[in-house]
Scaffold this active site. Sequence first.
Site, short mmCIF file in Angstrom:
data_model
loop_
_atom_site.label_atom_id
_atom_site.label_comp_id
_atom_site.label_asym_id
_atom_site.label_seq_id
_atom_site.Cartn_x
_atom_site.Cartn_y
_atom_site.Cartn_z
N HIS A 78 -3.89 -4.03 -1.01
CA HIS A 78 -2.86 -3.01 -1.20
C HIS A 78 -3.46 -1.61 -1.38
O HIS A 78 -2.80 -0.73 -1.92
CB HIS A 78 -1.99 -3.35 -2.42
CG HIS A 78 -1.20 -4.60 -2.27
ND1 HIS A 78 -1.76 -5.84 -2.38
CD2 HIS A 78 0.12 -4.80 -2.02
CE1 HIS A 78 -0.84 -6.77 -2.21
NE2 HIS A 78 0.32 -6.16 -1.99
N GLU B 117 8.85 -7.06 7.83
CA GLU B 117 8.49 -5.76 8.41
C GLU B 117 8.59 -5.77 9.93
O GLU B 117 9.08 -4.80 10.52
CB GLU B 117 7.07 -5.37 7.98
CG GLU B 117 6.97 -4.80 6.58
CD GLU B 117 7.02 -5.88 5.50
OE1 GLU B 117 7.21 -5.52 4.32
OE2 GLU B 117 6.89 -7.07 5.86
#
Length: 371
Positions: free
Chosen positions: A170, A101
């Site tokens: 998450h 990322e």
Amino acid sequence: MAAAAVALRHLAPMGARLTHRGRAAGRLLQQRRGFRLSAPAAIQVTVRDALNQALDEELERDERVFLLGEEVAQYDGAYKISRGLWKKYGDKRVIDTPISEMGFTGIAVGAAMAGLRPVCEFMTFNFSMQAIDQVINSAAKTCYMSAGAIAVPIVFRGPNGASAGVAAQHSQCFAAWYGHCPGLKVVSPWSSEDAKGLLKASIRDDNPVVMLENELLYGVPFEMSEQAQSKDFVVPIGKAKIERQGTHVTLVSHSRPVGHCLEAAAVLAKEGVECEVINLRTIRPMDIETVEASVVKTNHLVTVEGGWPQFGVGAEICARIMEGSAFNYLDAPAVRVTGADVPMPYAKILEDNCIPQVKDIIFAVKKTLNI
């Protein structure tokens, strides 16, 4: 022959009149039967397909736009948002990236500074923490630090907040995280029209925009109006929408909890309580004027969000109402409905109790109305 031609000329207007009368009679019959004769009916479109439409239309409209992220190209996206786009636009416009990322977000920010308009997809916004330096220090601050000389027209998008059974790492809502930072615009769609219109507006915006979607909404169909089906349709950033008119209490929410608010409002309406439901759509800049106008009318306020309570979106709304003139119209303290102040558990029964439910909203409304 001449006589026949004259006769036909006389018959033509009569035929037109008969046709017109026939159509009018048909319209009247349809109206009596309850049919609507306005524009073509709205269609049902899932949030996933609405996002796909927006990306497709903007890639076609502007050659500077490109999409990058993990599995967005050959796999059609982890959630199939980019289905078919790689085959249509090729490797230079739809780009698969390594699982890094920080790396691909930095590439995207640099591309935006160089004049392109990247759409950077995070498989989940939880992974954006790996790249938060690029999002905040590079994207959000560069325009200010360059005295406006360098624009960063980039969109960071992906699923945000709680999903189902994916536990603590998450399931975070990043609305308050990114909404805290000047230099960013932050949008949070609920319906298919929200998703399509806000994504198109974000891509066209010259500022960095964080678009917080919700995984559990991707497969949900919503009615999409004929206007929203147009390639020119956009939802203005910074403008909330009143999803339901009411007079007794204002419910303010964003993303998936908007649907919960509407469900709660429908239940409460049977008990004589009319809730006004506001879909924020944009977290930053926040349309506090729409909220204030509603509070002036209803005299009660309940905020609903999936994120944690401390320093949350609801806390900001309550503070802004207290600091403004609408505070004088409140007949009771504002009430917040939020996610539980704990990391998200994995067990389903615990997860359900950590996420605001319809019953929680009903309880909060009755509490603020003292009923």
